[in-house]
Enzyme design. Structure first.
Site, PDB file in Angstrom:
ATOM      1  N   GLY A 198      -3.096  -1.613  -7.282  1.00  0.00           N
ATOM      2  CA  GLY A 198      -1.976  -2.541  -7.409  1.00  0.00           C
ATOM      3  C   GLY A 198      -2.266  -3.662  -8.393  1.00  0.00           C
ATOM      4  O   GLY A 198      -3.399  -4.157  -8.484  1.00  0.00           O
ATOM      5  N   GLU A 199      -1.219  -4.079  -9.103  1.00  0.00           N
ATOM      6  CA  GLU A 199      -1.369  -5.211 -10.037  1.00  0.00           C
ATOM      7  C   GLU A 199      -1.501  -6.535  -9.304  1.00  0.00           C
ATOM      8  O   GLU A 199      -1.776  -7.555  -9.919  1.00  0.00           O
ATOM      9  CB  GLU A 199      -0.170  -5.259 -11.003  1.00  0.00           C
ATOM     10  CG  GLU A 199      -0.179  -4.101 -11.979  1.00  0.00           C
ATOM     11  CD  GLU A 199       0.874  -4.223 -13.052  1.00  0.00           C
ATOM     12  OE1 GLU A 199       1.889  -4.920 -12.825  1.00  0.00           O
ATOM     13  OE2 GLU A 199       0.690  -3.611 -14.120  1.00  0.00           O
ATOM     14  N   HIS A 236       0.848  -1.203   0.000  1.00  0.00           N
ATOM     15  CA  HIS A 236       0.000   0.000   0.000  1.00  0.00           C
ATOM     16  C   HIS A 236       0.886   1.258   0.000  1.00  0.00           C
ATOM     17  O   HIS A 236       0.589   2.238  -0.681  1.00  0.00           O
ATOM     18  CB  HIS A 236      -0.874   0.048   1.266  1.00  0.00           C
ATOM     19  CG  HIS A 236      -1.828  -1.099   1.417  1.00  0.00           C
ATOM     20  ND1 HIS A 236      -1.679  -2.076   2.366  1.00  0.00           N
ATOM     21  CD2 HIS A 236      -2.969  -1.413   0.745  1.00  0.00           C
ATOM     22  CE1 HIS A 236      -2.682  -2.938   2.282  1.00  0.00           C
ATOM     23  NE2 HIS A 236      -3.475  -2.568   1.304  1.00  0.00           N
TER      24      HIS A 236
HETATM   25  P1  AMP Z   1      -6.464  -3.878  -0.281  1.00  0.00           P
HETATM   26  O1  AMP Z   1      -6.285  -3.091   0.966  1.00  0.00           O
HETATM   27  O2  AMP Z   1      -5.953  -5.270  -0.190  1.00  0.00           O
HETATM   28  O3  AMP Z   1      -7.839  -3.762  -0.858  1.00  0.00           O
HETATM   29  O4  AMP Z   1      -5.506  -3.204  -1.355  1.00  0.00           O
HETATM   30  C1  AMP Z   1      -5.588  -1.827  -1.655  1.00  0.00           C
HETATM   31  C2  AMP Z   1      -4.780  -1.546  -2.887  1.00  0.00           C
HETATM   32  O5  AMP Z   1      -3.418  -1.895  -2.643  1.00  0.00           O
HETATM   33  C3  AMP Z   1      -5.234  -2.386  -4.085  1.00  0.00           C
HETATM   34  O6  AMP Z   1      -5.154  -1.584  -5.257  1.00  0.00           O
HETATM   35  C4  AMP Z   1      -4.222  -3.492  -4.119  1.00  0.00           C
HETATM   36  O7  AMP Z   1      -4.023  -4.058  -5.399  1.00  0.00           O
HETATM   37  C5  AMP Z   1      -2.971  -2.784  -3.642  1.00  0.00           C
HETATM   38  N1  AMP Z   1      -2.020  -3.759  -3.097  1.00  0.00           N
HETATM   39  C6  AMP Z   1      -2.241  -4.642  -2.092  1.00  0.00           C
HETATM   40  N2  AMP Z   1      -1.153  -5.420  -1.912  1.00  0.00           N
HETATM   41  C7  AMP Z   1      -0.231  -5.012  -2.835  1.00  0.00           C
HETATM   42  C8  AMP Z   1       1.091  -5.429  -3.176  1.00  0.00           C
HETATM   43  N3  AMP Z   1       1.711  -6.420  -2.540  1.00  0.00           N
HETATM   44  N4  AMP Z   1       1.722  -4.782  -4.179  1.00  0.00           N
HETATM   45  C9  AMP Z   1       1.098  -3.778  -4.859  1.00  0.00           C
HETATM   46  N5  AMP Z   1      -0.133  -3.331  -4.584  1.00  0.00           N
HETATM   47  C10 AMP Z   1      -0.792  -3.936  -3.590  1.00  0.00           C
END
Ligand code: AMP
Length: 284
Positions: free
Chosen positions: A150-151, A37
């Site tokens: 994030g990808e 994040h």
């Molecule tokens: P989340 O809190 O899991 O919903 O993620 C929030 C954002 O962070 C989303 O766009 C995810 O794809 C991105 N994200 C989560 N983990 C990673 C990671 N390891 N690398 C890159 N982006 C991430």
């Protein structure tokens, strides 16, 4: 950094920024923040005059009540990290603030042009409706010029692009640009995820076999067919005690449909490590 918990305050903040012609970057998250994040937030802070980070565990995108209940939450630490990264606003609403009672149960229906018929969409019915419901609402409230994703959640990213560029909602968010950010991994290769906090130390070691296998598959792709690589990835991961594959699919990066060549292909995997559902992917 301001912490905002109501929609009204967020709208007022975004309108004031627009009046002052300040560019706004938005980073939607579900909190329990980690370096993955942080990479998105750093990019937004570098690209925009103002960065808004939402921290909201969105109930409408969970089709499994236990997963929602066990989702890690750590708002205090999240606020400290975001302030240290230079974010301007953390938006942390309650579910009741975000949705009416109707919206909470009757999830918004959206046409994904088939992008949700595979992988996560197939395994988690209603998941992407919930994602688009919350992300579109965040776009209306925060009025971003750029939004960062994030990808790691590759299918989600494809669906957000579809929503902004090709769906019936296209054009309703001004000249919003979606910024794709690469997967952040720890030193051992494990893709960072909030759900990793639920893994024991032993499970973390077991989970390493997921990325290790995906990286090895880049070599396999030099001599094997798509189907053979898929089968070998599934076989290799399932052979590790404590890991169980839900799906591994090599698909076209644009259409997310199954492909028979490695051209523009991505392999997306979901694996249960004990009780914890982990996702990862690799581009060929
Ligand atoms: P989340 O809190 O899991 O919903 O993620 C929030 C954002 O962070 C989303 O766009 C995810 O794809 C991105 N994200 C989560 N983990 C990673 C990671 N390891 N690398 C890159 N982006 C991430």
């Amino acid at each position: 950094m301001q912490i905002i918990s109501t929609r009204q305050e967020l709208t007022a903040f975004a309108q004031a920024c627009q009046q002052q012609h300040k560019s706004i970057g938005l980073v939607p998250t579900m909190g329990a923040l980690h370096e993955g994040h942080a990479a998105l937030v750093k990019k937004s802070v570098a690209d925009n005059e103002v960065t808004i980070v939402s921290v909201f565990v969105n109930p409408t995108q969970f089709n499994n009540k236990e997963d929602l209940a066990k989702y890690p939450r750590n708002q205090h630490a999240d606020a400290e990290l975001l302030a240290s990264l230079g974010a301007d606003v953390m938006f942390a609403p309650t579910p009741e603030e975000m949705y009416s009672a109707e919206e909470m149960k009757e999830t918004f229906r959206f046409d994904f042009g088939g992008l949700d018929a595979v992988m996560e969409g197939k395994m988690r019915p209603g998941h992407f409706n919930g994602v688009v419901q919350v992300v579109s609402r965040l776009f209306y409230l925060a009025k971003p010029n750029r939004a960062y994703f994030g990808e790691k959640d590759f299918q989600q990213l494809a669906i957000i692009h579809f929503m902004v560029e090709r769906s019936e909602l296209a054009g309703t968010f001004g000249d919003l640009r979606i910024v794709d950010c690469p997967i952040v991994r720890d030193k051992s290769g494990l893709a960072l995820s909030s759900r990793n906090a639920r893994l024991s130390e032993d499970e973390k070691k077991t989970a390493l076999h997921i990325s290790k296998t995906l990286f090895a598959s880049l070599e396999w792709a030099k001599t094997l067919s798509v189907k053979e690589v898929e089968d070998k990835v599934i076989e290799t991961i399932n052979a590790v005690e404590g890991l169980e594959i839900e799906y591994y699919a090599i698909v076209d990066q644009t259409t997310l449909q199954p492909t028979t060549t490695f051209n523009n292909a991505i392999g997306c995997v979901t694996v249960y490590c004990g009780q914890v559902r982990l996702i990862d992917n690799i581009k060929y």
